[in-house]
Structures are given as C-alpha cells and as structure tokens.
Design an enzyme around this catalytic site. Structure first.
Site, mmCIF file in Angstrom:
data_model
loop_
_atom_site.group_PDB
_atom_site.id
_atom_site.type_symbol
_atom_site.label_atom_id
_atom_site.label_comp_id
_atom_site.label_asym_id
_atom_site.label_seq_id
_atom_site.Cartn_x
_atom_site.Cartn_y
_atom_site.Cartn_z
ATOM 1 N N ASP A 1 0.868 -1.179 0.000
ATOM 2 C CA ASP A 1 0.000 0.000 0.000
ATOM 3 C C ASP A 1 0.905 1.229 0.000
ATOM 4 O O ASP A 1 1.704 1.418 0.918
ATOM 5 C CB ASP A 1 -0.868 -0.045 1.260
ATOM 6 N N ILE A 2 0.764 2.056 -1.010
ATOM 7 C CA ILE A 2 1.691 3.183 -1.160
ATOM 8 C C ILE A 2 1.578 4.178 -0.004
ATOM 9 O O ILE A 2 2.559 4.849 0.329
ATOM 10 C CB ILE A 2 1.504 3.869 -2.533
ATOM 11 N N ASN B 1 -6.186 13.075 -10.836
ATOM 12 C CA ASN B 1 -6.810 13.553 -12.076
ATOM 13 C C ASN B 1 -6.604 15.058 -12.133
ATOM 14 O O ASN B 1 -6.159 15.672 -11.153
ATOM 15 C CB ASN B 1 -8.288 13.171 -12.157
ATOM 16 N N GLY C 1 -9.266 4.881 -6.075
ATOM 17 C CA GLY C 1 -7.951 4.243 -6.231
ATOM 18 C C GLY C 1 -6.893 4.805 -5.301
ATOM 19 O O GLY C 1 -7.159 5.094 -4.133
ATOM 20 N N VAL C 2 -5.681 4.973 -5.825
ATOM 21 C CA VAL C 2 -4.566 5.507 -5.043
ATOM 22 C C VAL C 2 -4.913 6.897 -4.503
ATOM 23 O O VAL C 2 -4.613 7.223 -3.347
ATOM 24 C CB VAL C 2 -3.297 5.640 -5.928
ATOM 25 N N ASP C 3 -5.540 7.688 -5.341
ATOM 26 C CA ASP C 3 -5.898 9.058 -4.993
ATOM 27 C C ASP C 3 -6.770 9.083 -3.726
ATOM 28 O O ASP C 3 -6.478 9.804 -2.749
ATOM 29 C CB ASP C 3 -6.653 9.660 -6.193
ATOM 30 N N SER D 1 -1.976 5.265 -14.167
ATOM 31 C CA SER D 1 -2.916 4.971 -15.266
ATOM 32 C C SER D 1 -3.353 3.508 -15.359
ATOM 33 O O SER D 1 -4.154 3.170 -16.228
ATOM 34 C CB SER D 1 -2.370 5.405 -16.645
ATOM 35 N N VAL E 1 -8.219 2.782 -12.828
ATOM 36 C CA VAL E 1 -9.395 3.393 -13.458
ATOM 37 C C VAL E 1 -9.097 3.835 -14.893
ATOM 38 O O VAL E 1 -9.965 3.748 -15.765
ATOM 39 C CB VAL E 1 -9.850 4.620 -12.621
ATOM 40 N N TYR E 2 -7.892 4.290 -15.172
ATOM 41 C CA TYR E 2 -7.551 4.812 -16.493
ATOM 42 C C TYR E 2 -7.223 3.730 -17.522
ATOM 43 O O TYR E 2 -6.938 4.033 -18.687
ATOM 44 C CB TYR E 2 -6.415 5.844 -16.395
HETATM 45 N N1 AR6 Z 1 -1.247 1.539 -3.088
HETATM 46 C C1 AR6 Z 1 -0.654 1.163 -4.234
HETATM 47 N N2 AR6 Z 1 -1.327 0.955 -5.377
HETATM 48 C C2 AR6 Z 1 -2.669 1.121 -5.357
HETATM 49 C C3 AR6 Z 1 -3.368 1.530 -4.195
HETATM 50 C C4 AR6 Z 1 -2.590 1.739 -3.016
HETATM 51 N N3 AR6 Z 1 -3.152 2.127 -1.860
HETATM 52 N N4 AR6 Z 1 -4.686 1.641 -4.519
HETATM 53 C C5 AR6 Z 1 -4.815 1.305 -5.825
HETATM 54 N N5 AR6 Z 1 -3.603 0.982 -6.343
HETATM 55 P P1 AR6 Z 1 -5.768 4.160 -9.974
HETATM 56 P P2 AR6 Z 1 -5.260 5.648 -12.486
HETATM 57 C C6 AR6 Z 1 -3.232 0.586 -7.723
HETATM 58 O O1 AR6 Z 1 -7.132 3.804 -10.423
HETATM 59 O O2 AR6 Z 1 -5.505 4.427 -13.302
HETATM 60 C C7 AR6 Z 1 -8.680 8.115 -9.405
HETATM 61 O O3 AR6 Z 1 -10.073 8.189 -9.227
HETATM 62 C C8 AR6 Z 1 -4.306 0.117 -8.651
HETATM 63 O O4 AR6 Z 1 -4.588 -1.246 -8.433
HETATM 64 O O5 AR6 Z 1 -5.576 4.591 -8.571
HETATM 65 O O6 AR6 Z 1 -4.099 6.523 -12.821
HETATM 66 C C9 AR6 Z 1 -8.069 9.469 -9.737
HETATM 67 O O7 AR6 Z 1 -8.719 10.535 -9.071
HETATM 68 C C10 AR6 Z 1 -3.682 0.377 -10.021
HETATM 69 O O8 AR6 Z 1 -2.777 -0.677 -10.373
HETATM 70 O O9 AR6 Z 1 -5.124 5.345 -10.902
HETATM 71 C C11 AR6 Z 1 -8.245 9.546 -11.222
HETATM 72 O O10 AR6 Z 1 -9.531 10.018 -11.557
HETATM 73 C C12 AR6 Z 1 -2.849 1.630 -9.807
HETATM 74 O O11 AR6 Z 1 -2.731 1.754 -8.378
HETATM 75 C C13 AR6 Z 1 -8.088 8.112 -11.674
HETATM 76 O O12 AR6 Z 1 -8.416 7.305 -10.543
HETATM 77 C C14 AR6 Z 1 -3.445 2.910 -10.367
HETATM 78 O O13 AR6 Z 1 -4.863 2.873 -10.252
HETATM 79 C C15 AR6 Z 1 -6.659 7.805 -12.060
HETATM 80 O O14 AR6 Z 1 -6.605 6.495 -12.575
#
Ligand code: AR6
Length: 185
Positions: free
Chosen positions: A20-21, A34, A42-44, A132, A135-136
């Site tokens: 977990d980052i 975003n 997600g991470v955000d 990316s 969600v992306y």
């Molecule tokens: N630690 C590490 N990796 C994670 C964590 C975590 N806590 N949570 C998710 N991941 P994403 P994107 C992974 O969707 O595709 C948001 O709504 C996840 O499994 O977080 O760049 C933003 O506001 C995936 O492999 O980011 C934007 O609207 C990776 O992190 C949009 O999502 C990235 O997934 C950005 O989408």
C-alpha cells in the site's frame, strides 16, 4: 570535495514491492490523480483518506492560484503529505488508455515530471504507483515496461538528489510484471 562528488553520481536504486503506497516511509509518494486535483478513487482516494484534509486544502489552493485550469495530463505538482509518513505528495495525471491514439508520451511525461518535481524538492526517495493502470485502463504489461523505461530515462538525464525509486504495486500480478521489467538490463 571528492566524497560529495561520488555521492552525487551514485546510481539510483530501483525496486518493486507489493503493498500500500500510503504506508511507505519515503520522501515522496506519487499520487495517480486527475486534473481536478480534488480527489477520486484508487490511489488518490487512499492517499487523501490516509493523509487527512491538509492535502486537499493545499490542492484547492493550487487550483485557486497557479492551476486554475487544473493540472495538465503528463504534468506533476507537489503538496504536503499531511499525516502520511512521507514528506511530500507529488500529484501527477496519467492519460486515460486509448486504443486508437498513442498516449504513451503522456504517461512517460507523468513519470518524468514526477521525478523532476521530486528532485526539485531535494527528495532522496520516491514511491510510485502504477500510474494509469487502474481506473484509467492502461494494460498491465505495457504499464510496467513503460514505467521502468521512463524512470530510467529520467534518471539518466543527469545527477540528482534521488537515491531510491520504489514502485509500490497493489497486486501480485503487477508486482511480478514490474519485478520482471526491473530485472532486465
Ligand atoms: N497503493 C498502491 N497501489 C494502489 C493503491 C494503493 N493504496 N490503490 C490502488 N492501487 P488508480 P489511475 C493501484 O485507479 O488508473 C482516481 O479516481 C491500482 O490497483 O488509482 O491513474 C483518480 O482521481 C492500479 O494498479 O489510478 C483519477 O480520476 C494503480 O494503483 C483516476 O483514478 C493505479 O490505479 C486515475 O486512474
């Protein structure tokens, strides 16, 4: 003095861990944000939940000032890390994956700009998620290849404060892909 010169040119260590980052004790945690900088899933979502309201308050200030139009895709900007163990969050915006247009330069730019902004702060250690790849919609294997290539290229641009880049992957599959990519010369 020769010892500080040697330190400046020491090669940056790259590694991949599953985890977990938000739990990483590094100088910079990169957020896959975003353009609005006002939060999401997600991470955000995890970063804002764990870091507390201070991060969002600073994002709102950026939006009211220099980033009135939002943060462009492929760019990066730093804020405080609030309650996180990190010192800063560097927010970047990766492109949404598209089949018919090549958006790889934008994803490369997101990694490069994140490193440039972190180096500008004097950061020694940076944790990246797979930008990316959630969600992306970026395909996992290309995500790993591009991330490692882009980070290596950005670090090769010249000496910086950065000593460690750690990719923090949420799943075993992504961790294996990143580890395999890092094991290539
Ligand atoms: N630690 C590490 N990796 C994670 C964590 C975590 N806590 N949570 C998710 N991941 P994403 P994107 C992974 O969707 O595709 C948001 O709504 C996840 O499994 O977080 O760049 C933003 O506001 C995936 O492999 O980011 C934007 O609207 C990776 O992190 C949009 O999502 C990235 O997934 C950005 O989408």
């Amino acid at each position: 003095d020769p010892s500080s010169r040697a330190e400046d040119t020491a090669p940056t260590r790259l590694e991949a861990v599953r985890g977990d980052i938000t739990r990483q004790s590094v100088d910079v945690i990169v957020n896959a944000a975003n353009s609005s900088l006002l939060g999401g899933g997600g991470v955000d979502g995890a970063i804002h939940r764990a870091g507390g309201p201070e991060i969002l308050a600073e994002c709102r200030e950026l939006r009211a000032g220099a980033l009135r139009e939002g943060l462009p895709t492929g760019d990066a900007v730093a804020t405080t890390a609030g309650r996180l163990p990190a010192r800063w969050v560097v927010h970047t915006v990766g492109p949404v994956y598209a089949v018919r247009t090549d958006r790889r330069p934008l994803l490369e730019s997101a990694y490069r700009r994140s490193i440039e902004v972190s180096a500008g702060l004097g950061a020694r250690s940076i944790a990246f998620p797979a930008v990316s790849a959630g969600v992306y919609g970026w395909p996992p294997d290309d995500s790993a290849r591009l991330a490692v290539t882009a980070v290596r290229a950005a670090l090769a641009a010249g000496p910086s404060s950065v000593e460690l880049v750690r990719f923090v992957l949420f799943s075993d599959e992504m961790h294996e892909l990143f580890a395999a990519e890092l094991s290539r010369p």
